[in-house]
Design a protein around this motif. Structure first.
Motif, short mmCIF file in Angstrom:
data_model
loop_
_atom_site.label_atom_id
_atom_site.label_comp_id
_atom_site.label_asym_id
_atom_site.label_seq_id
_atom_site.Cartn_x
_atom_site.Cartn_y
_atom_site.Cartn_z
N LEU A 1 29.37 -20.46 11.36
CA LEU A 1 30.14 -19.82 10.29
C LEU A 1 29.98 -18.30 10.32
N ASP A 2 28.77 -17.83 10.58
CA ASP A 2 28.54 -16.38 10.66
C ASP A 2 29.30 -15.76 11.83
N ILE A 3 29.30 -16.46 12.97
CA ILE A 3 30.05 -15.96 14.13
C ILE A 3 31.54 -15.92 13.83
N LEU A 4 32.03 -16.93 13.14
CA LEU A 4 33.44 -16.97 12.76
C LEU A 4 33.81 -15.76 11.91
N LEU A 5 32.95 -15.44 10.96
CA LEU A 5 33.21 -14.28 10.12
C LEU A 5 33.10 -12.98 10.91
N LEU A 6 32.15 -12.95 11.86
CA LEU A 6 31.94 -11.75 12.67
C LEU A 6 33.18 -11.44 13.51
N VAL A 7 33.71 -12.44 14.19
CA VAL A 7 34.85 -12.20 15.08
C VAL A 7 36.13 -11.92 14.30
N ASN A 8 36.16 -12.26 13.03
CA ASN A 8 37.35 -12.02 12.22
C ASN A 8 37.28 -10.72 11.42
N LEU A 9 36.25 -9.90 11.68
CA LEU A 9 36.20 -8.60 11.05
C LEU A 9 37.32 -7.72 11.59
N ASP A 10 37.68 -6.68 10.83
CA ASP A 10 38.72 -5.78 11.30
C ASP A 10 38.24 -5.00 12.51
N VAL A 11 39.17 -4.45 13.26
CA VAL A 11 38.87 -3.80 14.53
C VAL A 11 37.94 -2.61 14.37
N HIS A 12 38.06 -1.88 13.25
CA HIS A 12 37.20 -0.71 13.03
C HIS A 12 35.74 -1.13 12.88
N GLY B 1 30.50 -1.08 14.93
CA GLY B 1 29.30 -1.89 15.05
C GLY B 1 28.84 -2.02 16.50
N ALA B 2 29.79 -2.21 17.41
CA ALA B 2 29.44 -2.32 18.83
C ALA B 2 28.88 -0.99 19.35
N SER B 3 29.38 0.12 18.84
CA SER B 3 28.88 1.44 19.25
C SER B 3 27.43 1.62 18.81
N TRP B 4 27.14 1.20 17.57
CA TRP B 4 25.76 1.28 17.07
C TRP B 4 24.83 0.39 17.90
N LEU B 5 25.31 -0.79 18.23
CA LEU B 5 24.51 -1.72 19.05
C LEU B 5 24.26 -1.14 20.44
N LEU B 6 25.25 -0.45 21.00
CA LEU B 6 25.09 0.17 22.32
C LEU B 6 24.03 1.27 22.29
N SER C 1 32.80 0.11 6.69
CA SER C 1 33.18 -0.65 7.88
C SER C 1 31.99 -0.98 8.77
N PHE C 2 30.90 -0.22 8.63
CA PHE C 2 29.70 -0.49 9.42
C PHE C 2 28.97 -1.75 8.96
N ILE C 3 29.03 -2.04 7.68
CA ILE C 3 28.05 -2.92 7.06
C ILE C 3 28.17 -4.37 7.49
N ASN C 4 29.38 -4.95 7.42
CA ASN C 4 29.53 -6.37 7.69
C ASN C 4 29.13 -6.75 9.11
N PHE C 5 29.39 -5.89 10.08
CA PHE C 5 29.06 -6.19 11.47
C PHE C 5 27.57 -6.47 11.62
N GLY C 6 26.74 -5.55 11.14
CA GLY C 6 25.30 -5.73 11.25
C GLY C 6 24.80 -6.94 10.50
N ALA D 1 23.01 -10.20 12.32
CA ALA D 1 21.63 -10.53 11.95
C ALA D 1 21.55 -11.95 11.38
N TYR D 2 22.52 -12.32 10.54
CA TYR D 2 22.52 -13.67 9.97
C TYR D 2 22.61 -14.73 11.07
N THR D 3 23.45 -14.48 12.07
CA THR D 3 23.59 -15.41 13.18
C THR D 3 22.25 -15.60 13.90
N CYS D 4 21.56 -14.51 14.15
CA CYS D 4 20.29 -14.58 14.87
C CYS D 4 19.21 -15.28 14.06
N VAL D 5 19.22 -15.13 12.75
CA VAL D 5 18.23 -15.82 11.90
C VAL D 5 18.47 -17.32 11.96
#
Length: 449
Positions: free
Chosen positions: A383-394, A399-404, A337-342, A346-350
Motif C-alpha cells: 500500500l505504501d509503494i502504491l501511494l509512493l508511485v502515485n505521487l505527483d511528478v514534482h 525526493g529522488a534528488s534528495w535520495l541521490l 512536495s518533499f514530504i510525502n516522498f520521504g 520510510a514507511y515501506t522500509c519499516v
C-alpha cells in the motif's frame, strides 16, 4: 501521544477538507476511513519494530538493524526530509495565514517569531515541551467537540434528527470509486507524524510497551477524529462545488456553524496547532540527527552531544532552526512536495524490516507468525509503494534528488562502498528496566544518553 497528535495536528481535518472534497468528489469521510485503514498497517509495523529496537532513531534504526547499515542510513536520510521540512511547512503556513489576516505585519515577522518560540521550547527539553503540547492538544480536541455540538444543533434545526445519520458522506454511487481512493491517498498526509513518537523511545518509561500502544492509539484516534470532523462538515455543507475557495472551505463551514465568534476561536487554535506541530517535528528531527551522529553517520562531536543542563540535542535543534529560515525564501508548495516522498519510502522500509527481523531472522513462521510478520507488513509495504508511485511528478523528482545526494554522501562515508557505515550499538540497552532508565534522568527529564 501528545507529541504524536501535535505533530499530526488535529486541525488538519479542517485545513485539508476543501481540497480533499474536490479530489474525492465530496466523499471525504469515506476517503478518510480508507486512509485510516491503510495507515494502520504501517502503524502496526512501527509498533512491532519499537518493541524490537527501542531507540530514538525510529525508521533509521529499524532498517539498519533488520536489513543493513547502508539501507538504514538511506532511510534515515529520506526520513530527515520529512522531519526537516515539516517545521518549515508550519512556519510558511503560519506566515501566509496570519500576514493575510494582519497585513500590516510582514510575513517574515510571523515566521521568525514562531521559529524562535519553537526553538526555545525544544531546547528546554521534552518535559517542558510535553506540557505545552498537552494544552495545545486538549484545546484542539475541545474545539472539535464544540464544532460537532454546533453542527448537530444546526442540522437538527434545519432538517431534524433523521438528517444526523446518513451514508451519503461515505458512498457516492454516482461517482467512480477511484475518486475516493485518490482522496484517501491525499488524506494520508493528515497522518504524517503518527510515527514521530518512536523517536522518543530513549526518553520514555518502559518503551517496549508504551511506544507501540501510543503509535496505535494515535493512528486510530486521529482517524476517528478526522472522520468525525469530515462527516459533520459534509452534513453542514453537502455540495462541495459551492465553496468560494476550496482551500478556505473550513473557514466557510466554521463561520456557517458558529459565526464570527467560533471563527475567531479557530484562528487562535490554528496558531496553537502550528506551534505544536512545528515543535514536535523539530524535536523528532533533532533526535534522529542525534542518533545518527552518535553512531558516526554524521560528525559525532557536533550531532552526537547533549546540553549539559537540559539534556537535549541543542546543536541539532539550532541547526534545524537555521535550516527552517529557508521558509523566508521558499514557497509552501515546493516545500510540501518533499514530504510525502520521504514518508512513504520510510514507511515501506519499516514494513519490510518487520518481515526481515521477525519472519526471516527470528523464524516466526507458524500460522500466527506468518500472518503477523509476513502477510500484514507485506500488505502495508504494498500500500505504501502504491501511494509512493502515485505521487505527483514534482514530489518524485525532488525526493529522488534528495535520495541521490544521500547516496553520494554514503559513497564518500564508506570510501566507495568498500566499508560498512558505522552501526548503532544499542543491544545492551534493549532490556533496560524502569530502575535503569531512572538512573539516566537529569534535571527532572530523562536523558537521551
Amino acid at each position: 501521544m501528545l507529541f504524536g497528535f501535535s505533530f499530526m495536528g488535529l486541525t488538519t481535518a479542517f485545513t485539508t477538507y476543501g481540497i480533499a472534497a474536490n479530489t474525492s468528489h465530496g466523499v471525504v469521510p469515506g476517503a478518510m476511513i480508507i486512509a485510516t485503514m491503510v495507515m494502520m498497517f504501517t502503524a502496526y509495523s512501527y509498533g512491532k519494530m519499537a518493541v524490537a529496537f527501542p531507540s530514538s532513531g525510529s525508521a533509521y534504526v529499524y532498517t539498519q538493524k533488520s536489513l543493513n547499515p547502508a539501507a538504514g542510513f538511506l532511510v534515515g536520510w529520506v526520513i530527515l526530509m520529512d522531519y526537516l521540512f515539516m517545521p518549515m511547512v508550519n512556519y510558511l503556513a503560519f506566515g501566509i495565514f496570519f500576514s493575510a489576516a494582519f497585513p500590516a505585519i510582514p510575513n517574515y515577522v510571523w515566521i521568525a517569531g514562531m521559529l524562535i518560540l519553537v526553538t526555545f521550547i525544544n531546547v528546554r527539553g521534552l518535559k517542558f515541551a510535553t506540557s505545552i503540547n498537552a494544552f495545545i492538544t486538549i484545546f484542539a480536541f475541545l474545539f472539535i467537540l464544540i464544532f460537532i455540538g454546533f453542527s448537530i444543533k444546526e442540522i437538527f434545526m434545519e432538517a431534524g434528527t433523521a438528517a444526523l445519520l446518513s451514508f451519503e458522506p461515505f458512498f457516492n454511487l454516482n461517482e467512480s470509486f477511484t475518486y475516493t481512493i485518490a482522496g484517501a491517498a491525499l488524506l494520508c498526509f493528515c497522518f504524517l507524524g503518527f510515527e514521530s513518537v518512536t523517536a522518543f523511545s530513549e526518553e520514555t518509561v518502559n518503551p517496549k510497551k508504551t511506544i507501540p500502544r501510543a503509535v496505535i492509539i494515535i493512528t486510530i484516534g486521529g482517524g476517528l477524529i478526522f472522520t468525525c470532523v469530515s462527516y459533520f462538515s459534509h452534513l453542514i455543507w453537502p455540495n462541495y462545488l459551492t465553496f468560494n475557495n476550496s482551500e478556505a472551505a473550513a473557514y466557510e463551514i466554521i463561520k456557517h456553524v458558529g459565526g464570527k465568534a467560533m471563527y475567531s476561536v479557530y484562528l487562535a487554535l490554528y496558531a496553537f496547532a502550528v506551534l505544536g506541530s512545528a515543535m514536535a517535528s523539530q524535536a523528532s528531527a533533532s533526535r534522529v540527527l542525534f542518533t545518527m551522529g552518535r553512531d558516526g553517520q554524521f560528525p559525532k562531536k557536533f550531532f552526537g552531544v547533549l546540553h549539559h543542563k537540559y539534556k537535549t540535542p541543542v546543536n541539532n535543534i539550532m541547526l534545524i532552526s537555521c535550516f527552517s529560515l529557508l521558509a523566508l525564501f521558499l514557497s509552501l508548495e515546493l516545500v510540501a512536495s518533499f514530504i510525502n516522498f520521504g514518508a512513504f519510502l520510510a514507511y515501506t522500509c519499516v514494513n519490510i524490516a518487520v518481515i526481515a527481523h521477525y519472519y526471516i531472522r527470528k523464524r516466526e513462521r507458524s500460522l500466527k507468525g506468518t500472518i503477523l510478520y509476513l502477510i500484514i507488513p507485506a500488505i502495508g509495504a504494498a500500500l505504501d509503494i502504491l501511494l509512493l508511485v502515485n505521487l505527483d511528478v514534482h514530489s518524485k523528482i525532488l525526493g529522488a534528488s534528495w535520495l541521490l545526494i544521500g547516496c553520494i554522501y554514503l559513497f564518500r562515508l564508506t570510501k566507495g562502498f568498500k566499508e560498512q557505515p558505522p552501526v548503532l550499538k544499542i543491544e545492551d540497552n534493549y532490556d533496560m528496566d524502569l530502575k535503569d532508565r531512572n538512573a539516566y534522568k537529569g534535571n527532572g527529564q530523562t536523558s537521551l544518553t
